[in-house]
Design a protein around this motif. Structure first.
Motif, PDB file in Angstrom:
ATOM      1  N   GLU A   1     -13.055  -3.152   8.440  1.00 32.21           N
ATOM      2  CA  GLU A   1     -14.302  -3.553   7.788  1.00 32.21           C
ATOM      3  C   GLU A   1     -15.464  -2.667   8.233  1.00 32.21           C
ATOM      4  O   GLU A   1     -16.334  -2.317   7.441  1.00 32.21           O
ATOM      5  N   ALA A   2     -15.457  -2.278   9.488  1.00 30.91           N
ATOM      6  CA  ALA A   2     -16.554  -1.478  10.027  1.00 30.91           C
ATOM      7  C   ALA A   2     -16.398   0.006   9.735  1.00 30.91           C
ATOM      8  O   ALA A   2     -17.397   0.737   9.687  1.00 30.91           O
ATOM      9  N   SER A   3     -15.147   0.472   9.524  1.00 26.28           N
ATOM     10  CA  SER A   3     -14.904   1.916   9.520  1.00 26.28           C
ATOM     11  C   SER A   3     -14.368   2.481   8.212  1.00 26.28           C
ATOM     12  O   SER A   3     -14.366   3.708   8.027  1.00 26.28           O
ATOM     13  N   LEU A   4     -13.861   1.639   7.319  1.00 27.15           N
ATOM     14  CA  LEU A   4     -13.276   2.108   6.069  1.00 27.15           C
ATOM     15  C   LEU A   4     -14.118   1.667   4.882  1.00 27.15           C
ATOM     16  O   LEU A   4     -14.715   0.591   4.906  1.00 27.15           O
ATOM     17  N   ASP A   5     -14.136   2.470   3.835  1.00 30.02           N
ATOM     18  CA  ASP A   5     -14.747   2.074   2.560  1.00 30.02           C
ATOM     19  C   ASP A   5     -13.674   1.345   1.760  1.00 30.02           C
ATOM     20  O   ASP A   5     -12.978   1.934   0.922  1.00 30.02           O
ATOM     21  N   LEU A   6     -13.512   0.065   2.046  1.00 29.15           N
ATOM     22  CA  LEU A   6     -12.416  -0.701   1.473  1.00 29.15           C
ATOM     23  C   LEU A   6     -12.504  -0.774  -0.049  1.00 29.15           C
ATOM     24  O   LEU A   6     -11.470  -0.736  -0.736  1.00 29.15           O
ATOM     25  N   ASP A   7     -13.700  -0.884  -0.580  1.00 27.21           N
ATOM     26  CA  ASP A   7     -13.846  -0.936  -2.038  1.00 27.21           C
ATOM     27  C   ASP A   7     -13.384   0.369  -2.672  1.00 27.21           C
ATOM     28  O   ASP A   7     -12.678   0.368  -3.690  1.00 27.21           O
ATOM     29  N   ALA A   8     -13.771   1.496  -2.082  1.00 26.33           N
ATOM     30  CA  ALA A   8     -13.376   2.790  -2.632  1.00 26.33           C
ATOM     31  C   ALA A   8     -11.874   3.019  -2.493  1.00 26.33           C
ATOM     32  O   ALA A   8     -11.236   3.583  -3.398  1.00 26.33           O
ATOM     33  N   ILE A   9     -11.303   2.589  -1.384  1.00 24.61           N
ATOM     34  CA  ILE A   9      -9.858   2.740  -1.192  1.00 24.61           C
ATOM     35  C   ILE A   9      -9.101   1.922  -2.226  1.00 24.61           C
ATOM     36  O   ILE A   9      -8.144   2.408  -2.852  1.00 24.61           O
ATOM     37  N   ARG A  10      -9.542   0.689  -2.432  1.00 24.44           N
ATOM     38  CA  ARG A  10      -8.866  -0.147  -3.423  1.00 24.44           C
ATOM     39  C   ARG A  10      -9.018   0.456  -4.823  1.00 24.44           C
ATOM     40  O   ARG A  10      -8.066   0.459  -5.621  1.00 24.44           O
ATOM     41  N   ALA A  11     -10.176   1.002  -5.126  1.00 21.33           N
ATOM     42  CA  ALA A  11     -10.403   1.598  -6.445  1.00 21.33           C
ATOM     43  C   ALA A  11      -9.583   2.869  -6.639  1.00 21.33           C
ATOM     44  O   ALA A  11      -9.287   3.244  -7.785  1.00 21.33           O
ATOM     45  N   ALA A  12      -9.213   3.527  -5.542  1.00 18.14           N
ATOM     46  CA  ALA A  12      -8.442   4.769  -5.641  1.00 18.14           C
ATOM     47  C   ALA A  12      -6.974   4.534  -5.968  1.00 18.14           C
ATOM     48  O   ALA A  12      -6.260   5.476  -6.342  1.00 18.14           O
ATOM     49  N   ALA A  13      -6.499   3.305  -5.837  1.00 14.54           N
ATOM     50  CA  ALA A  13      -5.086   3.007  -6.090  1.00 14.54           C
ATOM     51  C   ALA A  13      -4.741   3.261  -7.554  1.00 14.54           C
ATOM     52  O   ALA A  13      -5.596   3.205  -8.438  1.00 14.54           O
ATOM     53  N   GLY A  14      -3.474   3.534  -7.803  1.00 15.34           N
ATOM     54  CA  GLY A  14      -3.047   3.784  -9.173  1.00 15.34           C
ATOM     55  C   GLY A  14      -1.547   3.674  -9.305  1.00 15.34           C
ATOM     56  O   GLY A  14      -0.842   3.264  -8.383  1.00 15.34           O
ATOM     57  N   GLY A  15      -1.037   4.071 -10.468  1.00 17.69           N
ATOM     58  CA  GLY A  15       0.401   4.050 -10.720  1.00 17.69           C
ATOM     59  C   GLY A  15       0.953   2.648 -10.835  1.00 17.69           C
ATOM     60  O   GLY A  15       0.222   1.677 -11.079  1.00 17.69           O
ATOM     61  N   GLY A  16       2.266   2.534 -10.644  1.00 16.46           N
ATOM     62  CA  GLY A  16       2.911   1.236 -10.720  1.00 16.46           C
ATOM     63  C   GLY A  16       4.393   1.366 -10.972  1.00 16.46           C
ATOM     64  O   GLY A  16       4.930   2.466 -11.152  1.00 16.46           O
ATOM     65  N   VAL A  17       5.063   0.236 -10.984  1.00 17.66           N
ATOM     66  CA  VAL A  17       6.517   0.157 -11.153  1.00 17.66           C
ATOM     67  C   VAL A  17       6.806  -0.661 -12.388  1.00 17.66           C
ATOM     68  O   VAL A  17       6.160  -1.693 -12.633  1.00 17.66           O
ATOM     69  N   TYR A  18       7.782  -0.220 -13.183  1.00 20.85           N
ATOM     70  CA  TYR A  18       8.170  -1.006 -14.351  1.00 20.85           C
ATOM     71  C   TYR A  18       8.924  -2.248 -13.884  1.00 20.85           C
ATOM     72  O   TYR A  18       9.888  -2.150 -13.119  1.00 20.85           O
ATOM     73  N   PRO A  19       8.493  -3.432 -14.310  1.00 20.29           N
ATOM     74  CA  PRO A  19       9.128  -4.674 -13.838  1.00 20.29           C
ATOM     75  C   PRO A  19      10.571  -4.787 -14.312  1.00 20.29           C
ATOM     76  O   PRO A  19      10.925  -4.332 -15.389  1.00 20.29           O
ATOM     77  N   GLY A  20      11.403  -5.402 -13.471  1.00 21.03           N
ATOM     78  CA  GLY A  20      12.791  -5.670 -13.838  1.00 21.03           C
ATOM     79  C   GLY A  20      13.715  -4.491 -13.698  1.00 21.03           C
ATOM     80  O   GLY A  20      14.895  -4.580 -14.033  1.00 21.03           O
ATOM     81  N   ALA A  21      13.218  -3.351 -13.220  1.00 22.99           N
ATOM     82  CA  ALA A  21      14.055  -2.162 -13.105  1.00 22.99           C
ATOM     83  C   ALA A  21      14.954  -2.245 -11.880  1.00 22.99           C
ATOM     84  O   ALA A  21      14.589  -2.817 -10.870  1.00 22.99           O
ATOM     85  N   GLY A  22      16.157  -1.649 -12.000  1.00 20.15           N
ATOM     86  CA  GLY A  22      16.987  -1.430 -10.837  1.00 20.15           C
ATOM     87  C   GLY A  22      17.947  -2.541 -10.492  1.00 20.15           C
ATOM     88  O   GLY A  22      18.016  -3.581 -11.155  1.00 20.15           O
ATOM     89  N   ALA A  23      18.738  -2.286  -9.436  1.00 16.29           N
ATOM     90  CA  ALA A  23      19.773  -3.217  -9.000  1.00 16.29           C
ATOM     91  C   ALA A  23      19.840  -3.224  -7.476  1.00 16.29           C
ATOM     92  O   ALA A  23      19.768  -2.182  -6.828  1.00 16.29           O
ATOM     93  N   LEU A  24      19.986  -4.410  -6.897  1.00 11.84           N
ATOM     94  CA  LEU A  24      20.036  -4.591  -5.440  1.00 11.84           C
ATOM     95  C   LEU A  24      21.480  -4.656  -4.953  1.00 11.84           C
ATOM     96  O   LEU A  24      22.411  -4.840  -5.750  1.00 11.84           O
ATOM     97  N   PRO A  25      21.713  -4.510  -3.632  1.00  6.19           N
ATOM     98  CA  PRO A  25      23.078  -4.551  -3.098  1.00  6.19           C
ATOM     99  C   PRO A  25      23.756  -5.895  -3.352  1.00  6.19           C
ATOM    100  O   PRO A  25      23.118  -6.945  -3.370  1.00  6.19           O
TER     101      PRO A  25
END
Length: 440
Positions: A215-239
């Motif tokens: 809270e004291a040292s990071l620009d949390l709002d800017a970091i959160r705004a910098a996020a992007g991309g994503g994963v297509y839901p339901g993709a893939g298979a587990l062991p």
């Protein structure tokens, strides 16, 4: 698409990725963000710290060891019900094995696959404007990725920060935060990586202090705004699970099993039945298989050697059903374990192996294994990928084709000979299973 994400990476190990990751996770959670964690690569300790910081399981994402379907399934699980995914890197941003693009195991592969921008952590101790040159190199090396900004670690003074910041302005790189030199925030260590989350008595207080620092040292709002991309839901298979009811050793001596393995077993409807060897408990007789995960059995060798009910119960279980041990579990399935003080303790005796922590040597790296016989891990000839990280030595002769679990190579195909042991229904090895190889 799922929630956006960020990859917290660095030019090298020891830069402060874990500190920044945990501080960011805890601070965002405290603000009400549904933050979820992931770990790039095979490290098995950091995900437990992520879970403590976020309140939700953290998954490994490994572009070398995981086939695409499994990788996407793990990314999907990490993104489930998330407002933001924070994936912590391992080693350096571009560090991996020599392999085809997207299959090197590097953090950059994960950032590129899911379009997650990189938050680059720079340890600036002993550097000033030159830190910007390092950041520029990291950003330019791989055109598939985007570095969203930089967080500085170990800033010595306001003047030091101004000098580093001048270099970043020159290359047009956003500065999203700066942590001061703060030795008291370092997580405790031991002979093998970090002390695990469950062993850190004041972990909650440490995480709260890290959140205050964020809270004291990071620009949390800017970091959160910098996020992007994503994963297509339901993709893939587990062991797939090895049985519908699986007895799993779980206590301070047996604390590690890859989260995606458990997730896959649960998703297939399998029931996990935990038991504690340290409490002298035997695996439940109604289970169809028993799994002894890794951990630190050498720290509890005396108690394990005296746990007669556990040892006799496991022997009885193995007469009719399969048992597998990996790393620490493998050691306990052996004849004896010598602790760091040179004291030898009897183990279960189901495999012809004796191990020692008094004769320490680092064994580290991916293992590509071809099973020599069918069993709990798959049919004869199945090709598996795992990871080995331990300091134990085997005191007994190396296994041969007649009693080894598998023939193994390293990640680049260099032969490493035979590994692990098999005896009737019991198997074990030092490598932690990650996945069945594609086309395996």
């Amino acid at each position: 698409m799922s929630a956006p994400g960020l990859v917290v990476a660095a030019p090298r190990s020891g830069s402060g990725k874990t500190t920044v990751t945990l501080a960011l996770m805890r601070a965002l959670r405290r603000r009400g963000v549904a933050v979820r964690g992931a770990k790039c690569g095979p490290d098995y300790i950091d995900p437990a710290f992520h879970a403590a910081a976020t309140g939700h399981p953290s998954l490994n994402l490994d572009s070398f060891a995981m086939p695409d379907a499994l990788l996407d399934a793990c990314a999907g699980l990490a993104s489930r019900e998330a407002g933001l995914v924070v994936a912590e890197g391992s080693m350096g941003l571009h560090d991996g094995i020599v392999a085809g693009e997207g299959r090197t195991g590097a953090n950059a592969d994960i950032a590129a696959r899911y379009g997650w921008p990189v938050l680059l952590v720079l340890d600036v101790s002993g550097a000033a404007q030159s830190a910007a040159a390092v950041a520029l190199g990291c950003a330019a090396y791989d055109p598939r990725i985007r570095v969203a900004g930089v967080v500085l670690n170990k800033v010595a003074s306001p003047r030091h920060r101004r000098l580093v910041e001048a270099g970043l302005r020159r290359i047009g790189m956003p500065l999203l935060g700066a942590f001061p030199r703060e030795a008291g925030l370092v997580l405790p260590e031991r002979h093998l990586g970090l002390v695990q989350a469950g062993e850190t008595a004041d972990l909650e207080a440490r995480l709260d202090r890290l959140a205050d620092l964020a809270e004291a040292s990071l620009d949390l709002d800017a970091i959160r705004a910098a996020a992007g991309g994503g994963v297509y839901p339901g993709a893939g298979a587990l062991p797939r699970p090895p049985a519908q009811r699986i007895a799993v050793a779980r206590d301070a001596a047996f604390s590690f099993l890859y989260p995606h393995m458990l997730a896959g077993w649960h998703a297939a409807g399998a029931e996990i039945v935990p038991f504690s060897p340290l409490a002298d408990e035997a695996p439940e007789a109604t289970c169809g298989a028993c799994w002894l995960p890794g951990g630190y059995p050498e720290l509890h060798a005396g108690r394990l050697g005296a746990a007669e009910r556990f040892r006799e119960g496991l022997r009885a279980f193995a007469r009719t059903r399969p048992v597998h041990g990996e790393c620490g579990g493998y050691m306990v399935l052996g004849e004896s374990l010598e602790d760091a003080d040179g004291v030898t303790h009897p183990m279960v005796g189901l495999l012809p192996v004796a191990t020692s922590y008094a004769k320490r040597r680092l064994h580290l790296g991916y293992r590509v294994a071809r099973l020599l016989d069918g069993g709990l891990l798959g049919p004869a000839g199945a090709r598996l990928i795992g990871h080995e990280f331990h300091y134990a030595s085997e005191l007994t002769p190396a296994p041969g084709a007649e009693n080894a679990l598998a023939q193994v190579t390293d990640a680049e195909g260099q032969p490493l000979g035979f590994a692990g042991h098999r005896r009737e229904r019991v198997t074990g090895s030092f490598f932690h299973l990650i996945a069945e190889a594609e086309g395996g």
